[in-house]
Design a protein around this motif. Structure first.
Motif, mmCIF file in Angstrom:
data_model
loop_
_atom_site.group_PDB
_atom_site.id
_atom_site.type_symbol
_atom_site.label_atom_id
_atom_site.label_comp_id
_atom_site.label_asym_id
_atom_site.label_seq_id
_atom_site.Cartn_x
_atom_site.Cartn_y
_atom_site.Cartn_z
ATOM 1 N N GLY A 94 23.650 8.288 26.069
ATOM 2 C CA GLY A 94 22.733 8.000 26.990
ATOM 3 C C GLY A 94 21.286 8.065 26.562
ATOM 4 N N GLY A 95 21.096 9.107 25.585
ATOM 5 C CA GLY A 95 20.091 9.252 24.890
ATOM 6 C C GLY A 95 19.573 8.184 24.030
ATOM 7 N N SER A 96 20.423 7.630 23.462
ATOM 8 C CA SER A 96 20.073 6.261 22.769
ATOM 9 C C SER A 96 19.592 5.208 23.261
ATOM 10 N N LEU A 97 20.532 4.885 24.513
ATOM 11 C CA LEU A 97 20.191 3.969 25.370
ATOM 12 C C LEU A 97 18.781 4.076 25.910
ATOM 13 N N GLY A 98 18.274 5.388 26.214
ATOM 14 C CA GLY A 98 17.031 5.610 26.861
ATOM 15 C C GLY A 98 15.976 5.912 25.967
ATOM 16 N N TRP A 99 16.101 5.585 24.648
ATOM 17 C CA TRP A 99 15.003 5.739 23.640
ATOM 18 C C TRP A 99 13.402 5.293 23.808
ATOM 19 N N ALA A 100 13.458 4.106 24.533
ATOM 20 C CA ALA A 100 11.944 3.542 24.699
ATOM 21 C C ALA A 100 11.335 4.445 25.689
ATOM 22 N N ALA A 101 12.135 5.160 26.752
ATOM 23 C CA ALA A 101 11.417 5.550 27.644
ATOM 24 C C ALA A 101 10.988 7.091 27.523
ATOM 25 N N ARG A 102 11.539 8.004 26.198
ATOM 26 C CA ARG A 102 11.316 9.182 26.053
ATOM 27 C C ARG A 102 9.876 9.360 25.771
ATOM 28 N N GLU A 103 9.345 10.512 25.618
ATOM 29 C CA GLU A 103 8.295 11.083 25.149
ATOM 30 C C GLU A 103 8.173 10.870 23.724
ATOM 31 N N PRO A 104 7.135 10.481 23.212
ATOM 32 C CA PRO A 104 7.041 10.202 21.690
ATOM 33 C C PRO A 104 6.764 11.572 21.044
ATOM 34 N N LEU A 105 7.851 12.323 21.196
ATOM 35 C CA LEU A 105 7.852 13.789 20.358
ATOM 36 C C LEU A 105 8.944 13.782 19.407
ATOM 37 N N GLY A 106 9.693 12.839 18.767
ATOM 38 C CA GLY A 106 10.592 12.994 17.984
ATOM 39 C C GLY A 106 11.945 12.853 18.552
ATOM 40 N N LEU A 107 12.974 13.181 17.903
ATOM 41 C CA LEU A 107 14.240 13.373 18.522
ATOM 42 C C LEU A 107 14.229 14.282 19.694
ATOM 43 N N PRO A 108 15.222 13.998 20.587
ATOM 44 C CA PRO A 108 15.514 15.006 21.776
ATOM 45 C C PRO A 108 15.918 16.188 21.353
ATOM 46 N N ALA A 109 16.005 17.134 22.166
ATOM 47 C CA ALA A 109 16.270 18.405 21.840
ATOM 48 C C ALA A 109 17.719 18.579 21.548
ATOM 49 N N LEU A 110 18.629 17.586 22.127
ATOM 50 C CA LEU A 110 20.049 17.559 21.724
ATOM 51 C C LEU A 110 20.420 17.270 20.294
ATOM 52 N N MET A 111 19.446 16.342 19.907
ATOM 53 C CA MET A 111 19.743 15.795 18.394
ATOM 54 C C MET A 111 18.639 16.637 17.476
ATOM 55 N N ALA A 112 18.040 17.682 17.708
ATOM 56 C CA ALA A 112 16.825 18.369 17.043
ATOM 57 C C ALA A 112 17.374 18.779 15.743
ATOM 58 N N ASP A 113 16.543 18.952 14.876
ATOM 59 C CA ASP A 113 16.811 19.538 13.549
ATOM 60 C C ASP A 113 17.215 20.898 13.537
ATOM 61 N N ASN A 114 16.646 21.766 14.440
ATOM 62 C CA ASN A 114 16.988 23.168 14.821
ATOM 63 C C ASN A 114 17.029 23.546 16.128
ATOM 64 N N ARG A 115 17.646 24.260 16.732
ATOM 65 C CA ARG A 115 17.950 24.560 18.255
ATOM 66 C C ARG A 115 18.529 25.834 18.327
ATOM 67 N N THR A 116 18.197 26.545 19.444
ATOM 68 C CA THR A 116 18.777 27.705 19.977
ATOM 69 C C THR A 116 19.382 27.550 21.254
ATOM 70 N N ALA A 117 20.451 28.388 21.552
ATOM 71 C CA ALA A 117 20.983 28.567 22.772
ATOM 72 C C ALA A 117 20.284 29.499 23.539
ATOM 73 N N THR A 118 20.607 29.658 24.884
ATOM 74 C CA THR A 118 20.167 30.593 25.757
ATOM 75 C C THR A 118 20.636 32.059 25.388
ATOM 76 N N GLY A 119 19.476 32.936 24.945
ATOM 77 C CA GLY A 119 19.643 34.179 24.507
ATOM 78 C C GLY A 119 19.625 34.248 22.973
ATOM 79 N N GLU A 120 19.464 33.246 22.338
ATOM 80 C CA GLU A 120 19.589 33.251 20.901
ATOM 81 C C GLU A 120 18.272 33.138 20.282
#
Length: 317
Positions: A94-120
């Protein structure tokens, strides 16, 4: 330790229905009360809500219609959501289909280079020698070239201790604008108003989307609004505490403290209005949030009601 068993399919379906109502509709007070009643009816409900609600941050990166259709469609197709990764795959499509509608901040958090879960919390050593720390439920992208270094805050909170021996400028992108530094040590935290910015060392230049540039020095803490306006931020404690694994506060209202602590706990953590004005001071280890709640119960005239490990209320004695 064995993993916790997955909630039954029926509870997962119910949790998805609640997420659609709360995230995409305009819920009434009656809806909120009905949701809380459902949440407390059975531990499986809380388990299912925890799994499904973790998707809400990812869905925020998609257009509302698309993300709602993703959830409702997955329920109609009876996708096995006890396998969390399968539904994340649906969201990725779904994120790839909605690419054009995202804010221009790079890849969404789901596909981020680095991320943490809740509490991490996570420490990252950049290839330039800089130290980066991610707080709970956060995501960033990193990019290095021959001419510059770049960090994009996609979600949550990050601290950057830039390697001053690297001559390339460091650019930091946020939803309220950009920042530039070479030798700065700074902290950025997204909040409802915009972004909280704190500088511990060096010089940092704030480049808001709609305002003139401002240079900040060590010791400054600003709240930067989405409009680009900014003002000194008043924090009841040390905004850097989490980088050392602690929550350090001075005379923080209990309601604010519980909201802060809730960032590090999955599920629901509520504070009753009648005790929200009590004051909290101290330094608490973030590695054990249940222990923090127990300490509050001993030091303040409150009781800690644990309906399940995912639904906790702080109320008057």
């Amino acid at each position: 330790m064995p993993s916790e068993p997955a909630p039954p399919q029926a509870q997962v379906d119910q949790a998805i229905a609640w997420l659609v109502k709360l995230r995409f509709d305009t819920p009434s007070p009656e809806t909120h009360r009905a949701f809380e009643q459902w949440l407390g009816e059975h531990p499986h409900n809380a388990q299912a809500w925890l799994r499904v609600s973790n998707l809400s941050d990812e869905l925020a990166e998609l257009p509302n219609a698309l993300s709602r259709n993703t959830l409702e469609g997955s329920r109609r197709l009876q996708i096995r959501r006890r396998d969390h990764l399968k539904l994340l795959a649906v969201l990725a499509v779904g994120g790839s289909l909605g690419w054009a509608a995202r804010e221009p901040l790079g890849l969404p958090a789901l596909m981020a280079d680095n991320r943490t879960a809740t509490g991490e919390r996570r420490r990252i050593q950049g290839s330039d020698g800089s130290l980066i720390q991610l707080n709970t439920a956060s995501a960033i992208d990193l990019h290095y070239s021959a001419d510059y270094r770049e960090l994009t805050l996609l979600r949550g909170e990050v601290s950057l201790d830039s390697n001053a021996s690297d001559d390339r400028p460091y650019r930091i992108n946020t939803r309220i604008g950009a920042l530039g530094t070479r030798d700065g040590q700074l902290l950025l935290r997204e909040n409802d108003q915009g972004v909280l910015l704190a500088v511990r060392r060096g010089t940092v230049t704030l480049l808001p989307n709609t305002r003139a540039a401002k240079q900040l020095q060590a010791g400054e803490v600003l709240q930067v609004l989405a409009s680009g306006a900014y003002s000194p931020a008043h924090w009841h404690g040390d905004p850097w505490g989490w980088t050392d694994g602690v929550l350090s506060v001075q005379q923080m209202p209990l309601g604010e403290f519980i909201a802060e602590l809730a960032r590090y706990r999955p599920g629901v953590l509520r504070c009753a209005p009648e005790v929200a004005g009590l004051r909290v001071s101290g330094t608490y280890q973030l590695g054990d949030t249940l222990r923090i709640l127990q300490l509050l119960g001993r030091s303040l005239p409150v009781r800690i009601d644990l309906r399940t490990r995912y639904w906790v209320s702080v109320a008057a004695v």
